[in-house]
Scaffold this active site. Structure first.
Site, mmCIF file in Angstrom:
data_model
loop_
_atom_site.group_PDB
_atom_site.id
_atom_site.type_symbol
_atom_site.label_atom_id
_atom_site.label_comp_id
_atom_site.label_asym_id
_atom_site.label_seq_id
_atom_site.Cartn_x
_atom_site.Cartn_y
_atom_site.Cartn_z
ATOM 1 N N LYS A 1 0.841 -1.208 0.000
ATOM 2 C CA LYS A 1 0.000 0.000 0.000
ATOM 3 C C LYS A 1 0.871 1.252 0.000
ATOM 4 C CE LYS A 1 -3.832 -2.502 2.021
ATOM 5 N NZ LYS A 1 -4.492 -3.050 3.194
ATOM 6 N N GLN B 1 -4.938 -1.395 9.340
ATOM 7 C CA GLN B 1 -4.850 -2.756 8.799
ATOM 8 C C GLN B 1 -5.424 -3.760 9.789
ATOM 9 O OE1 GLN B 1 -3.785 -3.481 5.706
ATOM 10 N NE2 GLN B 1 -3.997 -5.685 5.941
ATOM 11 N N ASP C 1 -11.327 2.747 3.554
ATOM 12 C CA ASP C 1 -11.611 1.311 3.636
ATOM 13 C C ASP C 1 -13.119 1.062 3.587
ATOM 14 O OD1 ASP C 1 -9.905 -0.815 3.764
ATOM 15 O OD2 ASP C 1 -9.725 -0.825 5.941
HETATM 16 N N1 GUN Z 1 -6.890 -6.870 5.977
HETATM 17 C C1 GUN Z 1 -7.093 -7.617 4.863
HETATM 18 N N2 GUN Z 1 -7.763 -6.896 3.933
HETATM 19 C C2 GUN Z 1 -7.983 -5.677 4.476
HETATM 20 C C3 GUN Z 1 -8.639 -4.502 4.007
HETATM 21 O O1 GUN Z 1 -9.163 -4.420 2.895
HETATM 22 N N3 GUN Z 1 -8.662 -3.468 4.880
HETATM 23 C C4 GUN Z 1 -8.111 -3.528 6.127
HETATM 24 N N4 GUN Z 1 -8.186 -2.450 6.897
HETATM 25 N N5 GUN Z 1 -7.503 -4.599 6.584
HETATM 26 C C5 GUN Z 1 -7.442 -5.672 5.767
#
Ligand code: GUN
Length: 301
Positions: free
Chosen positions: A59, A103, A126
């Site tokens: 990311k 995350q 998100d």
């Molecule tokens: N962990 C796995 N996929 C995601 C996601 O799309 N967003 C977040 N915040 N955590 C994750």
């Protein structure tokens, strides 16, 4: 759908993710040049879960590659809830940050719901806050979860109009199952959400013109669960031992989806590989959401 049954055409997530990334990069350049606006994304990682570390690094790298401001906050495993909420509050108040992602999963001692709820919905790239989940469920525009939006991009790029198709989503998580079901409803599909307690799951899956697998169980969905000619989107990312017993004995693992790819590809018309399918879309959509949030912060969207 007029599609014939397998062998399935492979939906290459890389092509669509690269295309979206290029669009985001161009839009970031335009916003900088025309409005002096640099979209900023903050990613918060607590602890040292190996998979999360890989996702978070990706990311950060991809947001920088798109020309965005990127801030990655790596917090120790023993971080307290108060420290985490303090960081989220600081990011909410930071004008250089337009998108915040915490995350998941968080270490067990932390309250995920409270951490998500602390994010300013305008920066919730998100799409997990109650406000954005409620906007999605109400059919209103908002910031929607990244992987579900990625699924919809792949479906629209491959089968086009989804109106009237039978869609079955296997899985009911907040991150994927529920939001993708809402997006399929918005696309005028007839949607069933199935899960681990569904009776005769194979028969339910066999009704699907569109099957979205998001259960987190390796190769659970077999070839004879799939309607000939269906489009299959496999969201699963499961680490399993190698099939080769020698490699397995060495402790080597590989990633497989929730769908038994070899079997399903003989029956479906379209299928995403896992890895290499929808997973690649997630970060591209995250960057797109961050650009949208940045534009909305100055009244440009
Ligand atoms: N962990 C796995 N996929 C995601 C996601 O799309 N967003 C977040 N915040 N955590 C994750």
């Amino acid at each position: 759908m007029a599609e014939s049954a397998g062998p399935a055409k492979i939906i290459d997530g890389k092509i669509y993710a690269e295309r979206l990334h290029a669009q985001v990069t161009a839009e970031v350049a335009r916003l900088k040049a025309e409005h002096g606006l640099t979209p900023g994304l903050a990613v918060v990682l607590v602890g040292d879960d190996p998979a999360s570390q890989i996702y978070v690094r990706s990311k950060g790298e991809q947001s920088k590659a798109a020309g965005m401001h990127s801030a990655t906050h790596r917090l120790a495993e023993q971080t307290t809830q108060a420290e985490l909420l303090g960081l989220v509050a600081a990011l909410n108040a930071d004008p250089a940050i337009h998108g915040i992602l915490v995350q998941l999963p968080l270490p067990k001692h932390l309250d995920e719901r409270a951490a998500i709820a602390a994010i300013d919905p305008a920066k919730d790239v998100d799409g997990l806050t109650m406000i954005n989940a409620g906007r999605l469920a109400s059919g209103l525009p908002g910031l929607y979860p990244c992987t579900p939006v990625g699924c919809m991009v792949l479906l629209r790029e491959t089968i086009g109009d989804l109106t009237g198709l039978r869609a079955v989503v296997v899985g009911r998580s907040m991150l994927v199952g529920r939001p993708v079901a809402q997006l399929l409803i918005q696309a005028d599909c007839t949607v069933t959400v199935a899960h681990s307690r569904t009776r005769d799951l194979p028969a339910v899956c066999r009704e699907a013109d569109i099957l979205v697998a998001a259960v987190g169980r390796p190769r659970m969905i077999r070839g004879d669960w799939i309607k000939p000619g269906a489009a299959v989107i496999d969201v699963g990312i499961n680490r399993v031992p190698f099939d080769d017993p020698v490699k397995a004995a060495q402790g080597k693992t590989k990633v497989v989806g929730d769908v038994h790819f070899k079997e399903a590809a003989k029956v479906a018309a379209w299928i995403t590989p896992a890895p290499g399918g929808v997973g690649l879309m997630t970060v591209a959509v995250l960057l797109q959401n961050t650009v949208t949030a940045a534009k909305q912060s100055v009244g440009l969207a």
